[in-house]
Design a protein around this motif. Structure first.
Motif, mmCIF file in Angstrom:
data_model
loop_
_atom_site.group_PDB
_atom_site.id
_atom_site.type_symbol
_atom_site.label_atom_id
_atom_site.label_comp_id
_atom_site.label_asym_id
_atom_site.label_seq_id
_atom_site.Cartn_x
_atom_site.Cartn_y
_atom_site.Cartn_z
ATOM 1 N N ARG A 12 -3.137 11.284 -9.949
ATOM 2 C CA ARG A 12 -3.786 12.082 -9.173
ATOM 3 C C ARG A 12 -2.940 12.880 -8.017
ATOM 4 N NH1 ARG A 12 -8.014 8.331 -9.560
ATOM 5 N NH2 ARG A 12 -9.750 8.919 -11.090
ATOM 6 N N SER A 13 -2.127 12.100 -7.487
ATOM 7 C CA SER A 13 -1.021 12.417 -6.583
ATOM 8 C C SER A 13 0.030 13.385 -7.250
ATOM 9 C CB SER A 13 -0.319 11.108 -6.034
ATOM 10 O OG SER A 13 -0.995 10.495 -5.226
ATOM 11 N N PHE A 14 0.355 13.262 -8.404
ATOM 12 C CA PHE A 14 1.377 14.175 -9.056
ATOM 13 C C PHE A 14 0.766 15.545 -9.477
ATOM 14 C CE2 PHE A 14 2.306 15.932 -13.406
ATOM 15 C CZ PHE A 14 3.434 16.573 -13.203
ATOM 16 N N ALA A 27 -0.751 14.774 1.053
ATOM 17 C CA ALA A 27 -0.996 13.484 1.785
ATOM 18 C C ALA A 27 -2.150 13.849 2.615
ATOM 19 C CB ALA A 27 0.254 13.211 2.822
ATOM 20 N N ARG A 28 -2.228 14.889 3.241
ATOM 21 C CA ARG A 28 -3.297 15.249 4.263
ATOM 22 C C ARG A 28 -4.695 15.250 3.415
ATOM 23 N NH1 ARG A 28 0.349 18.644 6.445
ATOM 24 N NH2 ARG A 28 -0.488 20.537 5.404
ATOM 25 N N GLU A 29 -4.698 15.943 2.221
ATOM 26 C CA GLU A 29 -5.911 16.163 1.590
ATOM 27 C C GLU A 29 -6.382 15.013 1.007
ATOM 28 O OE1 GLU A 29 -6.326 17.823 -2.980
ATOM 29 O OE2 GLU A 29 -5.551 19.265 -1.618
ATOM 30 N N LEU A 30 -5.433 13.884 0.478
ATOM 31 C CA LEU A 30 -5.896 12.616 -0.037
ATOM 32 C C LEU A 30 -6.023 11.564 0.925
ATOM 33 C CD1 LEU A 30 -3.622 12.677 -3.288
ATOM 34 C CD2 LEU A 30 -6.320 13.534 -2.888
ATOM 35 N N ASP A 31 -5.785 11.854 2.279
ATOM 36 C CA ASP A 31 -5.819 10.916 3.314
ATOM 37 C C ASP A 31 -4.812 9.790 3.131
ATOM 38 O OD1 ASP A 31 -6.672 9.864 5.836
ATOM 39 O OD2 ASP A 31 -8.295 9.170 5.147
ATOM 40 N N LEU A 32 -3.678 10.170 2.666
ATOM 41 C CA LEU A 32 -2.885 9.228 2.507
ATOM 42 C C LEU A 32 -1.459 9.294 3.372
ATOM 43 C CD1 LEU A 32 -2.760 8.816 -1.526
ATOM 44 C CD2 LEU A 32 -3.649 7.265 0.062
ATOM 45 N N GLY A 33 -0.526 8.507 3.687
ATOM 46 C CA GLY A 33 0.673 8.735 4.211
ATOM 47 C C GLY A 33 1.458 9.552 3.449
ATOM 48 N N GLN A 34 2.435 10.425 3.767
ATOM 49 C CA GLN A 34 3.436 10.979 3.027
ATOM 50 C C GLN A 34 4.193 10.142 2.278
ATOM 51 O OE1 GLN A 34 5.223 14.478 4.700
ATOM 52 N NE2 GLN A 34 6.899 14.626 3.268
ATOM 53 N N SER A 35 4.716 9.088 2.824
ATOM 54 C CA SER A 35 5.394 7.990 2.328
ATOM 55 C C SER A 35 4.938 7.499 0.962
ATOM 56 C CB SER A 35 5.927 7.014 3.124
ATOM 57 O OG SER A 35 4.811 6.364 3.597
ATOM 58 N N THR A 36 3.640 7.514 0.896
ATOM 59 C CA THR A 36 2.534 6.818 -0.084
ATOM 60 C C THR A 36 2.769 7.789 -1.438
ATOM 61 O OG1 THR A 36 1.307 5.684 1.159
ATOM 62 C CG2 THR A 36 0.372 5.951 -0.872
ATOM 63 N N VAL A 37 2.622 9.095 -0.891
ATOM 64 C CA VAL A 37 2.549 10.230 -2.084
ATOM 65 C C VAL A 37 3.696 9.959 -2.654
ATOM 66 C CG1 VAL A 37 2.476 12.806 -2.459
ATOM 67 C CG2 VAL A 37 0.904 11.697 -0.969
ATOM 68 N N THR A 38 4.868 10.071 -1.835
ATOM 69 C CA THR A 38 6.193 10.094 -2.480
ATOM 70 C C THR A 38 6.564 8.820 -3.399
ATOM 71 O OG1 THR A 38 7.101 11.278 -0.270
ATOM 72 C CG2 THR A 38 8.744 10.068 -1.883
ATOM 73 N N ARG A 39 6.044 7.814 -2.987
ATOM 74 C CA ARG A 39 6.191 6.560 -3.646
ATOM 75 C C ARG A 39 5.631 6.819 -5.147
ATOM 76 N NH1 ARG A 39 2.862 2.374 -3.753
ATOM 77 N NH2 ARG A 39 1.961 2.859 -1.673
ATOM 78 N N HIS A 40 4.170 7.217 -5.013
ATOM 79 C CA HIS A 40 3.360 7.385 -6.214
ATOM 80 C C HIS A 40 4.500 8.389 -7.272
ATOM 81 C CE1 HIS A 40 -0.730 6.864 -4.306
ATOM 82 N NE2 HIS A 40 -0.214 5.765 -4.383
ATOM 83 N N LEU A 41 4.881 9.387 -6.728
ATOM 84 C CA LEU A 41 5.871 10.297 -7.577
ATOM 85 C C LEU A 41 6.992 9.572 -8.047
ATOM 86 C CD1 LEU A 41 5.621 13.476 -5.467
ATOM 87 C CD2 LEU A 41 3.978 12.923 -7.490
ATOM 88 N N ASN A 42 7.589 8.745 -7.284
ATOM 89 C CA ASN A 42 8.871 7.975 -7.792
ATOM 90 C C ASN A 42 8.509 6.999 -8.850
ATOM 91 O OD1 ASN A 42 10.312 9.512 -5.842
ATOM 92 N ND2 ASN A 42 10.258 7.808 -4.260
ATOM 93 N N GLU A 43 7.499 6.294 -8.559
ATOM 94 C CA GLU A 43 7.053 5.368 -9.519
ATOM 95 C C GLU A 43 6.658 5.825 -10.846
ATOM 96 O OE1 GLU A 43 5.488 1.887 -6.174
ATOM 97 O OE2 GLU A 43 4.020 3.223 -7.117
#
Length: 306
Positions: A12-14, A27-43
């Motif tokens: 979903r993040s991707f 990050a704002r849309e999903l109510d997550l930290g930008q670092s969390t979205v970045t981590r989702h993509l990297n993983e």
């Protein structure tokens, strides 16, 4: 590849980053930290062993592998949501969020009250309503349904015609008492026009008269605006004459605050349509709102079947 690292959350993040082109916006849309979205993509990229996105300081774009993976993720996420809807429908009322975009004035005057009625009927459904006259990218902005006036050229969306919106010339009685009532299109040249600057062709009006006669009339004045509600207020203040949608002023005509003029001449009706993101159309709550709005909009003054 470690399949346990390929989760729906990371997909979903991707997908949303691919659509919006911005990690911070997602990050704002999903109510997550930008670092969390970045981590989702990297993983996700690490689990797949290929880069999905190309990142620069200014934008995020899909790689060739990312483009193919994006389409597959869309299909997977849609199936997951549909499966959940089907299970819930056997036990619970529809729930979740539907995102709607609507032409601003039409939304304020009519669609908001229809949404109130819909939510009274379906209390588990949340609505995010965005009011704008801009033609936005529905997928990029995460919108499910858009209601739009005017011709549309977006062939990637499902199109449902809601009818045609009829227009007429109106003015306030106190304006007409001071300046006189035009009897023909040519008389408009001696009056103040209230013109919509964001409507194509608003400076040259096409009219049809009796006997299938056609007129092309220059139209302008001291006041030009880009919002229908501003036209409504200007008319009430006696600032001039305007060609308006009937739904914009029907209540003011009924109360006598405005009067129709040039009633022997017709302005072209404007298409009113609903655009639907194809992947969202089968979702139960989206489908419910589509059918509800299509039925109720037919009863708005000035809207007739296409």
């Amino acid at each position: 590849m470690d399949r346990s690292d390929i989760t729906l959350e990371r997909m979903r993040s991707f997908v949303r980053v691919a659509e919006r082109g911005s990690l911070s916006a997602v990050a704002r849309e999903l109510d997550l930290g930008q670092s969390t979205v970045t981590r989702h993509l990297n993983e996700l990229e690490e689990a797949l062993g290929v880069p999905l996105l190309s990142r620069t300081t200014r934008r995020v774009t899909l790689t060739d592998e990312g483009s193919r993976y994006y389409q597959n993720c869309l299909a997977i996420l849609r199936l997951v949501e549909l499966a959940g809807d089907e299970v819930r429908s056997t036990r619970d009322a529809p729930a979740g969020t539907v995102r709607v975009s609507c032409t601003a004035s039409f939304g304020v005057l009519h669609i908001t009250r229809l949404i109130f009625a819909f939510q009274d009927r379906h209390p588990g459904i949340d609505i995010d309503l965005s009011l704008s006259d801009e033609r936005i990218d529905l997928v990029r902005e995460g919108v499910d349904i858009a209601i739009r006036l005017g011709p549309l050229a977006d062939s990637t969306m499902k199109l449902r015609s809601l009818g045609r919106s009829h227009r007429l010339f109106v003015a306030a009685p106190h304006y007409l008492a001071r300046h006189g009532t035009p009897a023909s299109p040519d008389d408009l040249a001696g009056h103040q026009g209230i013109r919509m600057t964001n409507v194509a062709g608003s400076a040259l009006l096409a009219l049809e008269g009796t006997g299938d006669k056609h007129y092309s009339v220059p139209f302008d004045g001291r006041l030009r605006v880009d919002h229908g509600l501003a036209v409504r207020e200007a008319l009430l203040a006696g600032r001039g004459i305007a060609p308006t949608h009937r739904w914009l002023v029907d209540d003011l005509l009924a109360s006598g605050q405005l009067e129709p003029i040039l009633t022997d001449y017709a302005l072209p009706a404007v298409p009113l349509s609903m655009l639907i993101v194809p992947e969202r159309a089968p979702v139960a709550r989206v489908r419910l709102l589509i059918d509800f709005l299509a039925a109720e909009i037919a009863g708005i003054p000035g809207i007739t079947p296409a």
